[in-house]
Design an enzyme around this catalytic site. Structure first.
Site, PDB file in Angstrom:
ATOM      1  N   ASP A  24       0.787  -1.241   0.000  1.00 28.26           N
ATOM      2  CA  ASP A  24       0.000   0.000   0.000  1.00 28.26           C
ATOM      3  C   ASP A  24       0.824   1.299   0.000  1.00 28.26           C
ATOM      4  O   ASP A  24       0.450   2.264   0.682  1.00 28.26           O
ATOM      5  CB  ASP A  24      -0.961   0.012   1.195  1.00 28.26           C
ATOM      6  CG  ASP A  24      -1.971  -1.134   1.148  1.00 28.26           C
ATOM      7  OD1 ASP A  24      -1.905  -1.941   0.209  1.00 28.26           O
ATOM      8  OD2 ASP A  24      -2.807  -1.210   2.058  1.00 28.26           O
ATOM      9  N   LYS A 129      -6.631  -4.848  -3.151  1.00 28.26           N
ATOM     10  CA  LYS A 129      -7.311  -5.437  -1.989  1.00 28.26           C
ATOM     11  C   LYS A 129      -8.340  -4.466  -1.417  1.00 28.26           C
ATOM     12  O   LYS A 129      -8.071  -3.275  -1.290  1.00 28.26           O
ATOM     13  CB  LYS A 129      -6.280  -5.814  -0.919  1.00 28.26           C
ATOM     14  CG  LYS A 129      -5.464  -4.658  -0.354  1.00 28.26           C
ATOM     15  CD  LYS A 129      -4.286  -5.211   0.437  1.00 28.26           C
ATOM     16  CE  LYS A 129      -3.591  -4.227   1.321  1.00 28.26           C
ATOM     17  NZ  LYS A 129      -4.356  -3.400   2.215  1.00 28.26           N
ATOM     18  N   CYS A 162      -2.313  -2.083   7.822  1.00 25.55           N
ATOM     19  CA  CYS A 162      -2.264  -3.071   6.728  1.00 25.55           C
ATOM     20  C   CYS A 162      -1.064  -3.998   6.798  1.00 25.55           C
ATOM     21  O   CYS A 162      -1.147  -5.152   6.359  1.00 25.55           O
ATOM     22  CB  CYS A 162      -2.327  -2.350   5.389  1.00 25.55           C
ATOM     23  SG  CYS A 162      -3.955  -1.620   5.146  1.00 25.55           S
TER      24      CYS A 162
HETATM   25  N1  TIU Z   1      -2.818   0.529   4.162  1.00 23.57           N
HETATM   26  C1  TIU Z   1      -3.253   0.843   5.384  1.00 23.57           C
HETATM   27  O1  TIU Z   1      -2.566   0.711   6.362  1.00 23.57           O
HETATM   28  N2  TIU Z   1      -4.550   1.385   5.449  1.00 23.57           N
HETATM   29  C2  TIU Z   1      -4.965   2.221   6.443  1.00 23.57           C
HETATM   30  O2  TIU Z   1      -6.120   2.634   6.445  1.00 23.57           O
HETATM   31  N3  TIU Z   1      -4.031   2.615   7.351  1.00 23.57           N
HETATM   32  C3  TIU Z   1      -4.200   3.506   8.382  1.00 23.57           C
HETATM   33  O3  TIU Z   1      -3.273   3.631   9.193  1.00 23.57           O
HETATM   34  N4  TIU Z   1      -5.295   4.229   8.453  1.00 23.57           N
END
Ligand code: TIU
Length: 238
Positions: A24, A129, A162
């Protein structure tokens, strides 16, 4: 068998059965104007992970190690967005709403894509995802199994959301994970510390934690070896 210094003890892997998983690293989390900022976070804290991850990415490519990228996001019609996820946080601007980088966390939008520094190369799987974990409702497990991958070198954001969700999912599916502490980042320094502690506690209950410099040295040695054996093979064939 390669060996990398790690906690709680050395992490061993074969280059042919390990993948670099970059989670991500999207503009929506790392850049101003995206989902991370909409949640009230200081996104600049995530920048620390970019350069060390880029170095690892380049070294993994040279060493012939499979690289897989993930992106959190949703269909353009939001049909895969649980109403609970949409409602969470009571955000003024939330998932699916227009922002300066396009609709927030929506596939195909500029903000949803991976930052330029870590852009996937042709042939590197990109797993889209809908959730926090990279295994939930994706084909990641099938991709890994079809290539004989049993171990993951993990980078990305955010550490306690994530990254750890994915590491927990991977652990339950029988994968060994080495999380690179300087290649993962959080909006909360105390969560960064505690999330990494939780992974390696109790004899490595979810996996291993290491530093990118130690892994980099191993990957660079592997790349040199591959290059030298290619040169020798070419000479022998000439
Ligand atoms: N990719 C991921 O970690 N999504 C989130 O929403 N992370 C947050 O820390 N909000």
């Amino acid at each position: 068998m390669a060996r990398v210094r790690a906690e709680p003890y050395v992490f061993r892997f074969e280059a042919s059965s390990v993948a670099l998983l970059i989670i991500d690293m999207q503009r929506d989390f790392v850049d101003p104007g995206g989902f991370g900022e909409a949640l009230g976070n200081d996104v600049s804290l995530l920048r620390a992970a970019v350069s060390p991850t880029k170095r690892l990415l380049e070294a993994a490519r040279k060493a012939g190690i499979l690289v897989i990228h993930t992106r959190e996001g949703h269909r353009r019609d939001l049909a895969d967005l649980p109403p609970t996820k949409k409602a969470r946080g009571r955000l003024k601007t939330g998932i699916g709403d227009p922002g300066p980088m396009g609709r927030i966390l929506v596939r195909g939008e500029h903000g949803h894509d991976i930052i330029d520094e870590l852009r996937p190369m042709a042939g590197e799987p990109v797993v889209d995802k809908p959730g926090k974990g990279a295994f939930y409702a994706t084909d990641l497990d099938a991709i890994l199994k079809s290539r004989g991958i049993g171990q993951l070198l993990v980078c990305g954001v955010t550490t306690e959301v994530c990254v750890t969700t994915t590491v927990r999912e991977a652990n339950d599916r029988g994968y060994d994970c080495l999380v690179l502490a300087d290649c993962v980042a959080s909006y909360f320094p105390e969560f960064q510390r505690s999330a990494l502690e939780m992974i390696k506690a109790q004899g490595g209950i979810f996996g291993w934690v290491g530093m990118s410099a130690d892994l980099l040295a191993v990957l660079e040695a592997k790349a040199r070896k591959t290059k030298n054996s290619n040169v020798t093979a070419k000479r022998a064939a000439a």
